[in-house]
Design an enzyme around this catalytic site. Structure first.
Site, PDB file in Angstrom:
ATOM      1  N   LYS A  74       2.963   9.732   7.767  1.00 40.80           N
ATOM      2  CA  LYS A  74       2.159   9.437   9.000  1.00 40.80           C
ATOM      3  C   LYS A  74       3.037   9.754  10.052  1.00 40.80           C
ATOM      4  O   LYS A  74       2.765  10.930  10.817  1.00 40.80           O
ATOM      5  CB  LYS A  74       2.196   7.794   8.901  1.00 40.80           C
TER       6      LYS A  74
ATOM      7  N   ASP B  73       9.655   3.104   1.479  1.00 40.45           N
ATOM      8  CA  ASP B  73       8.314   3.607   2.068  1.00 40.45           C
ATOM      9  C   ASP B  73       8.319   3.488   3.502  1.00 40.45           C
ATOM     10  O   ASP B  73       7.595   2.373   4.031  1.00 40.45           O
ATOM     11  CB  ASP B  73       7.083   3.356   1.209  1.00 40.45           C
TER      12      ASP B  73
ATOM     13  N   GLN C 292       4.986   4.102   7.974  1.00 39.90           N
ATOM     14  CA  GLN C 292       4.404   3.695   9.368  1.00 39.90           C
ATOM     15  C   GLN C 292       5.879   3.185  10.082  1.00 39.90           C
ATOM     16  O   GLN C 292       5.690   3.068  11.377  1.00 39.90           O
ATOM     17  CB  GLN C 292       3.492   2.514   9.064  1.00 39.90           C
TER      18      GLN C 292
ATOM     19  N   GLU D 163       7.866  -1.452   1.535  1.00 38.99           N
ATOM     20  CA  GLU D 163       7.710  -1.142   3.011  1.00 38.99           C
ATOM     21  C   GLU D 163       8.773  -2.097   3.599  1.00 38.99           C
ATOM     22  O   GLU D 163       8.419  -3.414   3.252  1.00 38.99           O
ATOM     23  CB  GLU D 163       6.305  -1.296   3.388  1.00 38.99           C
TER      24      GLU D 163
ATOM     25  N   TRP E  35       0.884  -1.240   0.046  1.00 34.63           N
ATOM     26  CA  TRP E  35       0.008  -0.001   0.043  1.00 34.63           C
ATOM     27  C   TRP E  35       1.020   1.254   0.141  1.00 34.63           C
ATOM     28  O   TRP E  35       1.549   1.409   1.192  1.00 34.63           O
ATOM     29  CB  TRP E  35      -1.018   0.036   1.300  1.00 34.63           C
TER      30      TRP E  35
ATOM     31  N   ARG F 159      -3.905  -5.150  13.117  1.00 38.85           N
ATOM     32  CA  ARG F 159      -2.581  -4.371  13.287  1.00 38.85           C
ATOM     33  C   ARG F 159      -2.563  -3.636  14.308  1.00 38.85           C
ATOM     34  O   ARG F 159      -3.439  -2.993  14.672  1.00 38.85           O
ATOM     35  CB  ARG F 159      -2.915  -3.529  11.894  1.00 38.85           C
TER      36      ARG F 159
HETATM   37  C1  LIG Z   1       2.976   2.457   3.789  1.00 41.76           C
HETATM   38  C2  LIG Z   1       2.339   3.552   3.341  1.00 41.76           C
HETATM   39  N1  LIG Z   1       2.692   4.306   2.559  1.00 41.76           N
HETATM   40  C3  LIG Z   1       1.807   5.133   2.027  1.00 41.76           C
HETATM   41  C4  LIG Z   1       0.661   5.522   2.372  1.00 41.76           C
HETATM   42  C5  LIG Z   1      -0.156   6.586   2.052  1.00 41.76           C
HETATM   43  O1  LIG Z   1      -0.353   7.798   2.862  1.00 41.76           O
HETATM   44  P1  LIG Z   1      -1.378   8.820   2.757  1.00 41.76           P
HETATM   45  O2  LIG Z   1      -2.655   8.170   2.921  1.00 41.76           O
HETATM   46  O3  LIG Z   1      -0.889   9.826   3.713  1.00 41.76           O
HETATM   47  O4  LIG Z   1      -1.082   9.356   1.237  1.00 41.76           O
HETATM   48  C6  LIG Z   1       0.172   4.533   3.481  1.00 41.76           C
HETATM   49  C7  LIG Z   1      -1.194   4.984   4.079  1.00 41.76           C
HETATM   50  O5  LIG Z   1      -1.459   3.951   4.805  1.00 41.76           O
HETATM   51  C8  LIG Z   1       0.939   3.607   3.945  1.00 41.76           C
HETATM   52  O6  LIG Z   1       0.531   2.783   4.924  1.00 41.76           O
END
Ligand SMILES: Cc1ncc(COP(=O)(O)O)c(C=O)c1O
Length: 432
Positions: A266, A237, A240, A204, A132, A399
């Site tokens: 975040k 990324d 989180q 991630e 995601w 989670r």
């Molecule tokens: C790992 C990761 N990257 C990017 C995003 C997207 O972030 P945003 O919703 O602030 O655009 C999320 C959102 O849940 C995420 O979990």
């Protein structure tokens, strides 16, 4: 059907109904509804509020900044942006020194993907099949754990890599998850599909929306080697996992891997909209030479920058990454105790204060216990703890990610609520 009551005029952006409680305020590890009912927030808002809600120093920093200098034209620099960039550059691994301040996670991923395309001249983007990365064009095209249907094609050049999930991977050798074979298999497919213009892998370090899947130790280094062999950039990324949540300031530190681009969001604003794409001077230089443009309304905003600088200061000063490591180990042990007693808990996993609990119909078949997951989440909320289910399609993975300021007592309370919710929901049996 439109949800009756107070949500009547709110677009249902999550494609379903909202929780049936309206939140009026928040403090520390709790949110409070209109009736003053306290709910333990074990999702840190939308996985962001690492300092707990309304941390006094963040409130003061935001108030002071908005009263002094609220917004400027994006061609102006401000002391807040300079100080924030310097503070962030000081804690991210070398040679990442160039900070592009933005607002959301999706936006930071757009910026990074565009950097990778600009620098490599390629356009093909590889992402995990349970990733995601956001809902904006480029990020959504690299997102596979939801939101793909009903709005036409994504970007050309989107390629997937199998998510190395030790609990469910079909790649098993001598009873062990053979992630190297899985990675090789993935890249064999990528090489066959590629039109020869690979630009980047975006990943991630712990797939969160994909079900709290921690990349096995060694995987990130092997992934980086695959990127280098092909002239691709590695984008991590850490929306989180960044700012201490997994027990180190950045999750990639555990693996000794420095990506070409590190994205934070975040947790960086601890609940306020702030993200950053951070890269090396070399990549920044190449981008500028090739006319890179990522000009946004809020890139130079002083208020989120002032907040971000304060978040960096607090996390480092209070050693919240160490706290996440210790309390995470404690909570994982408590969750493993629950697993001993509840047959429906198939797996407990994760790192630091980013933990996953997977519910299954039985441990043999590992069939996802979707109805049970939804029921347990609902009952936990009634009992006073907000515990989020990731991967809504399967809806069986909790989670668990409280603020890094959470206390042991609060963890014990949340565990007791989860225990009670599972006991009751299992006893009640499947809904008919
Ligand atoms: C790992 C990761 N990257 C990017 C995003 C997207 O972030 P945003 O919703 O602030 O655009 C999320 C959102 O849940 C995420 O979990």
């Amino acid at each position: 059907m439109t949800q009756p009551g107070p949500a009547h005029h709110v677009f249902r952006y999550g494609s379903g109904d909202f929780a049936d409680t309206v939140i009026a305020r928040a403090s520390g590890s709790y949110v409070y509804d209109r009736d003053g009912r306290a709910i333990l927030d074990f999702t840190s808002g939308q996985m962001s509020s690492i300092l707990g809600h309304s941390h006094p120093e963040i409130v003061a920093a935001a108030r002071e900044a908005v009263g002094r200098l609220d917004h400027v034209h994006s061609s102006f620099l401000t002391d807040d942006v300079l100080a924030f960039s310097e503070a962030l550059a000081a804690i991210v691994p070398d040679p990442l020194t160039k900070v592009l301040p933005l607002s959301t996670g999706g936006e930071s991923n757009e910026a990074a993907l565009r950097m990778a395309k600009t620098v490599t001249g390629g356009f093909e983007i590889v992402a995990f099949d349970r990733a995601w990365h956001g809902v904006t064009g480029g990020a959504a095209s690299a997102t596979y754990s939801g939101g793909r249907r009903g709005h036409g094609p994504g970007l050309p050049g989107a390629l997937v890599l199998p998510t190395p999930d030790p609990y469910r991977s079909p790649f098993v050798t001598d009873g062990h998850h053979d992630w190297r074979a899985e990675l090789d298999f993935g890249f064999d497919l990528i090489d066959r599909q590629s039109v020869g213009q690979l630009a980047a892998v975006i990943a991630e370090p712990v797939l969160s929306s994909g079900g709290i899947v921690e990349l096995p130790e060694g995987y990130l280094a092997a992934l980086q080697a695959k990127c280098r062999e092909r002239g691709m950039l590695l984008i991590l990324d850490e929306a989180q996992t960044g700012m201490g949540r997994t027990g180190t300031l950045f999750a990639c530190e555990r693996d000794g891997v420095v990506p070409d681009i590190l994205n934070l969001s975040k947790t960086l604003g601890a609940g306020l909209p702030l993200s950053a794409s951070i890269t090396s001077a070399e990549i920044e230089e190449a981008c500028v030479e090739r006319g890179y443009l990522f000009y946004t309304t809020h890139a130079a905003d002083p208020v989120p920058a002032a907040v971000g600088r304060k978040v960096v200061e607090i996390v480092v000063r209070d050693r919240l990454h160490e706290r996440a490591r210790e309390l995470g180990a404690y909570m994982k042990d408590r969750l493993r105790d629950l697993q001993q007693r509840h047959e429906c808990i198939g797996d407990v996993r994760g790192r630091g204060l980013l933990l996953g609990v997977e519910l299954v119909e039985d441990r043999q078949s590992k069939r996802p216990a979707r109805e049970l997951g939804l029921a347990v989440a609902q009952r936990s909320l009634e009992l006073g703890a907000s515990l989020n289910i990731s991967r809504r399609q399967v809806a069986n993975i909790f989670r668990i990610a409280p603020p890094l300021t959470v206390t042991r007592d609060e963890i014990d309370t949340a565990i007791a609520i989860l225990d009670q919710a599972i006991t009751e929901c299992v006893a009640r049996g499947p809904a008919t």
